[in-house]
Design a protein around this motif. Structure first.
Motif, PDB file in Angstrom:
ATOM      1  N   VAL A  48      28.527   9.996  95.570  1.00  0.00           N
ATOM      2  CA  VAL A  48      27.401  10.907  95.736  1.00  0.00           C
ATOM      3  C   VAL A  48      27.954  12.290  96.045  1.00  0.00           C
ATOM      4  O   VAL A  48      28.823  12.442  96.908  1.00  0.00           O
ATOM      5  CB  VAL A  48      26.460  10.460  96.890  1.00  0.00           C
ATOM      6  CG1 VAL A  48      25.295  11.447  97.024  1.00  0.00           C
ATOM      7  CG2 VAL A  48      25.948   9.048  96.649  1.00  0.00           C
ATOM      8  N   PHE A  49      27.452  13.321  95.332  1.00  0.00           N
ATOM      9  CA  PHE A  49      27.863  14.689  95.638  1.00  0.00           C
ATOM     10  C   PHE A  49      26.692  15.623  95.378  1.00  0.00           C
ATOM     11  O   PHE A  49      25.790  15.334  94.587  1.00  0.00           O
ATOM     12  CB  PHE A  49      29.099  15.109  94.836  1.00  0.00           C
ATOM     13  CG  PHE A  49      28.892  15.136  93.337  1.00  0.00           C
ATOM     14  CD1 PHE A  49      28.776  16.336  92.657  1.00  0.00           C
ATOM     15  CD2 PHE A  49      28.840  13.946  92.609  1.00  0.00           C
ATOM     16  CE1 PHE A  49      28.605  16.360  91.286  1.00  0.00           C
ATOM     17  CE2 PHE A  49      28.673  13.970  91.239  1.00  0.00           C
ATOM     18  CZ  PHE A  49      28.544  15.172  90.572  1.00  0.00           C
ATOM     19  N   SER A  50      26.702  16.756  96.066  1.00  0.00           N
ATOM     20  CA  SER A  50      25.581  17.699  96.006  1.00  0.00           C
ATOM     21  C   SER A  50      26.020  18.973  95.319  1.00  0.00           C
ATOM     22  O   SER A  50      26.860  19.715  95.849  1.00  0.00           O
ATOM     23  CB  SER A  50      25.063  18.023  97.422  1.00  0.00           C
ATOM     24  OG  SER A  50      24.578  16.851  98.047  1.00  0.00           O
ATOM     25  N   TYR A  68      38.016  23.952  95.603  1.00  0.00           N
ATOM     26  CA  TYR A  68      36.750  23.241  95.539  1.00  0.00           C
ATOM     27  C   TYR A  68      36.808  22.069  94.557  1.00  0.00           C
ATOM     28  O   TYR A  68      36.423  20.940  94.888  1.00  0.00           O
ATOM     29  CB  TYR A  68      35.653  24.232  95.142  1.00  0.00           C
ATOM     30  CG  TYR A  68      34.294  23.610  94.918  1.00  0.00           C
ATOM     31  CD1 TYR A  68      33.484  23.266  95.976  1.00  0.00           C
ATOM     32  CD2 TYR A  68      33.827  23.376  93.618  1.00  0.00           C
ATOM     33  CE1 TYR A  68      32.231  22.688  95.772  1.00  0.00           C
ATOM     34  CE2 TYR A  68      32.583  22.797  93.400  1.00  0.00           C
ATOM     35  CZ  TYR A  68      31.789  22.469  94.475  1.00  0.00           C
ATOM     36  OH  TYR A  68      30.562  21.902  94.259  1.00  0.00           O
ATOM     37  N   TRP A  69      37.283  22.322  93.345  1.00  0.00           N
ATOM     38  CA  TRP A  69      37.332  21.268  92.331  1.00  0.00           C
ATOM     39  C   TRP A  69      38.321  20.179  92.708  1.00  0.00           C
ATOM     40  O   TRP A  69      38.085  18.989  92.459  1.00  0.00           O
ATOM     41  CB  TRP A  69      37.694  21.857  90.958  1.00  0.00           C
ATOM     42  CG  TRP A  69      36.558  22.635  90.359  1.00  0.00           C
ATOM     43  CD1 TRP A  69      36.417  23.984  90.335  1.00  0.00           C
ATOM     44  CD2 TRP A  69      35.402  22.088  89.727  1.00  0.00           C
ATOM     45  NE1 TRP A  69      35.242  24.335  89.729  1.00  0.00           N
ATOM     46  CE2 TRP A  69      34.595  23.182  89.327  1.00  0.00           C
ATOM     47  CE3 TRP A  69      34.960  20.807  89.457  1.00  0.00           C
ATOM     48  CZ2 TRP A  69      33.382  23.024  88.676  1.00  0.00           C
ATOM     49  CZ3 TRP A  69      33.756  20.641  88.794  1.00  0.00           C
ATOM     50  CH2 TRP A  69      32.975  21.721  88.416  1.00  0.00           C
ATOM     51  N   GLY A  70      39.410  20.548  93.319  1.00  0.00           N
ATOM     52  CA  GLY A  70      40.377  19.550  93.764  1.00  0.00           C
ATOM     53  C   GLY A  70      39.804  18.648  94.836  1.00  0.00           C
ATOM     54  O   GLY A  70      40.071  17.440  94.853  1.00  0.00           O
ATOM     55  N   ASP A  71      38.975  19.226  95.723  1.00  0.00           N
ATOM     56  CA  ASP A  71      38.341  18.413  96.770  1.00  0.00           C
ATOM     57  C   ASP A  71      37.386  17.389  96.169  1.00  0.00           C
ATOM     58  O   ASP A  71      37.329  16.232  96.613  1.00  0.00           O
ATOM     59  CB  ASP A  71      37.591  19.319  97.745  1.00  0.00           C
ATOM     60  CG  ASP A  71      38.546  20.130  98.617  1.00  0.00           C
ATOM     61  OD1 ASP A  71      39.748  19.784  98.637  1.00  0.00           O
ATOM     62  OD2 ASP A  71      38.086  21.098  99.257  1.00  0.00           O
ATOM     63  N   ILE A  72      36.597  17.830  95.159  1.00  0.00           N
ATOM     64  CA  ILE A  72      35.679  16.894  94.510  1.00  0.00           C
ATOM     65  C   ILE A  72      36.451  15.763  93.833  1.00  0.00           C
ATOM     66  O   ILE A  72      36.092  14.584  93.938  1.00  0.00           O
ATOM     67  CB  ILE A  72      34.789  17.627  93.483  1.00  0.00           C
ATOM     68  CG1 ILE A  72      33.781  18.523  94.215  1.00  0.00           C
ATOM     69  CG2 ILE A  72      34.059  16.630  92.589  1.00  0.00           C
ATOM     70  CD1 ILE A  72      32.833  19.237  93.286  1.00  0.00           C
ATOM     71  N   ARG A  77      38.145  10.123  93.659  1.00  0.00           N
ATOM     72  CA  ARG A  77      39.196   9.114  93.573  1.00  0.00           C
ATOM     73  C   ARG A  77      39.167   8.162  94.772  1.00  0.00           C
ATOM     74  O   ARG A  77      39.507   6.982  94.635  1.00  0.00           O
ATOM     75  CB  ARG A  77      40.564   9.788  93.480  1.00  0.00           C
ATOM     76  CG  ARG A  77      40.827  10.484  92.149  1.00  0.00           C
ATOM     77  CD  ARG A  77      42.143  11.239  92.168  1.00  0.00           C
ATOM     78  NE  ARG A  77      42.405  11.907  90.906  1.00  0.00           N
ATOM     79  CZ  ARG A  77      43.045  11.348  89.871  1.00  0.00           C
ATOM     80  NH1 ARG A  77      43.486  10.099  89.989  1.00  0.00           N
ATOM     81  NH2 ARG A  77      43.238  12.023  88.762  1.00  0.00           N
ATOM     82  N   GLN A  78      38.775   8.681  95.930  1.00  0.00           N
ATOM     83  CA  GLN A  78      38.705   7.829  97.113  1.00  0.00           C
ATOM     84  C   GLN A  78      37.520   6.861  97.044  1.00  0.00           C
ATOM     85  O   GLN A  78      37.642   5.689  97.402  1.00  0.00           O
ATOM     86  CB  GLN A  78      38.601   8.704  98.373  1.00  0.00           C
ATOM     87  CG  GLN A  78      39.864   9.488  98.684  1.00  0.00           C
ATOM     88  CD  GLN A  78      39.669  10.426  99.865  1.00  0.00           C
ATOM     89  OE1 GLN A  78      38.621  10.411 100.507  1.00  0.00           O
ATOM     90  NE2 GLN A  78      40.683  11.240 100.161  1.00  0.00           N
TER      91      GLN A  78
END
Length: 459
Positions: free
Chosen positions: A297-299, A312-316, A321-322
């Motif tokens: 789930v992401f907003s 930002y994109w790396g965090d998503i 992946r987690q």
């Protein structure tokens, strides 16, 4: 990008070519030795036959349900986006592409005695099946902003494709005047396989607080298996020489069997049936498998640079992946062959003068005309597919016999096919083509096929 994607998907359908292997013109065409490949219990009327290497049987079939190439690519003054949207509207979640082609390398048969006819040979086969994931294509085309609360099903994506070699040995035995039975043993050699079936998951966008969209990937369980595409260094390994070498005991081996029979209700009426490719292939060479399982789930998505979070994109990606871990392995796997069923009833009439006057024809009664019906089914990843065919056979000349078929299946309700078999001395030449109503405009056809071959037949 969107246009490129639909082109690639369409080209996959054309190049990997499935039709479902329904060879309704060849089935029961007893003058042609290759009919034994469709029913090992077919009746034979010759002492032996030899197929011309690489020319005895060449076939190709392609089919797509729902839409045609012309719907998307025809130059008719309508812009591509409109045609693409119209094509999507015509599709359903049950539409698919299927393709099959075969090249017979060797084929021969010999009549051992009054009861038994044995055959052997080797052919290569390419078979591919893919569902058309309408939800995924719609999401790419329309985006999610106009589809809030709509669930796009990732489970609609399914594919199974392979290129194999088949070494086979068969026997047809006449038990009595009414019943002939047969069986065929097959040794499969898999050169390439790609399989991804039984996937689950959905993508849904919902409006959250402060008009911020929340995106849900639910119940993601996607897996894929491949063999023969990547080598041990994960580099592509698809050269023609390598592929052809693998088709003959190349390491990915399997076994299969065909069974069939012909039963004469009387001198003029017979029923037949066959089950083909009851078998499997175990893939262990150059295997590469992958899985993705989880929920995410992401907003929102930030398309502009965010100085407060430059990664930002790396965090998503890390979060994805987690929550939806991916795994790869090189474990062997087994794939079942697509099981096929044929059955027919045929009534013949008009006794041939050739039979009455020619002393070398004693194995079977001959008639100039026949009419009948055939049913065909093949097991695919999303369920069995069926076809119903009516046919008419007629001897046109002493050495030429023709067959006309009319087939109803998922691809068309008006598929007219025709086949001819000619005997020129010891040489048997045959040719068959399908979907005659669309022959002048193949791009607007949902299905097309052809088959040709040359054999030597000795009475």
């Amino acid at each position: 990008m969107k246009k490129l994607l639909i082109i690639l998907i369409t080209l996959f359908g054309v190049m990997s070519n499935s039709y479902g292997q329904n060879k309704q013109i060849l089935y029961g065409f007893d003058e042609i030795p290759q009919t034994l490949l469709l029913n090992p219990g077919a009746v034979t009327n010759y002492k032996y036959h030899v197929g011309i290497p690489l020319m005895s049987n060449i076939s190709a079939n392609v089919g797509i349900t729902g839409v045609t190439l012309a719907d998307v690519f025809r130059n008719d003054g309508v812009d591509f986006t409109t045609k693409y949207r119209n094509a999507l509207n015509k599709l359903s979640e049950n539409d698919y592409i299927q393709v099959n082609s075969q090249i017979e390398v060797l084929n021969g048969g010999y009549k051992l005695n009054e009861r038994d006819y044995i055959t052997a040979g080797f052919y290569t086969e390419m078979d591919a099946f893919a569902t058309i994931p309408k939800d995924i294509l719609s999401l790419i085309n329309e985006g999610n902003a106009s589809n809030v609360n709509r669930s796009f099903l990732l489970s609609q994506a399914s594919v199974k494709a392979e290129f194999i070699g088949v070494l086979h040995f068969g026997i047809s035995r006449t038990l009595n005047k009414k019943l002939t039975v047969g069986t065929r043993l097959k040794i499969y050699s898999g050169a390439v396989n790609v399989t991804s079936t039984g996937n689950t998951g959905s993508f849904t966008t919902r409006l959250g607080q402060n008009n911020i969209y929340s995106h849900y990937l639910n119940n993601i369980n996607i897996s894929g298996n491949s063999s023969g595409i990547y080598d041990e260094n994960n580099e592509s390994n698809l050269s023609a020489g390598t592929l052809l070498g693998r088709t003959f005991f190349g390491g990915n081996l399997g076994l299969g069997v065909d069974i069939g029979f012909t039963y004469k209700l009387n001198d003029q009426t017979e029923i037949t049936a066959s089950l083909l490719d009851l078998g499997f292939i175990s893939y262990s060479q150059d295997v590469r498998n992958g899985t993705m399982i989880g929920d995410f789930v992401f907003s929102g998505i930030e398309f502009q640079y965010d100085a407060t979070n430059p990664d930002y994109w790396g965090d998503i990606d890390n979060e994805f992946r987690q929550q939806v871990p991916r795994a790869e392995n090189k474990e062997s796997y087994t794939v079942a062959r697509p099981i096929k069923f044929n059955s027919s009833i045929k009534h013949s009439w008009g006794k041939s003068r050739r039979e009455e006057n020619c002393h070398d024809i004693s194995y079977n009664d001959y008639f100039d005309n026949a009419i009948g019906a055939q049913i065909f089914s093949v097991i695919r990843p999303n369920g069995p597919k069926f076809a119903l065919t009516g046919f008419l056979e007629k001897r046109l000349f002493e050495s030429i016999k023709g067959k006309v078929t009319y087939t109803i299946d998922d691809f068309s309700y008006s598929n007219l096919g025709v086949g001819l078999s000619a005997k020129l001395g010891k040489v048997n030449v045959f040719g068959m083509v399908d979907n005659l109503f669309k022959i002048t405009d193949i791009a607007d056809a949902n299905q097309a096929s052809f088959q040709v071959g040359v054999n030597l037949i000795f009475k």
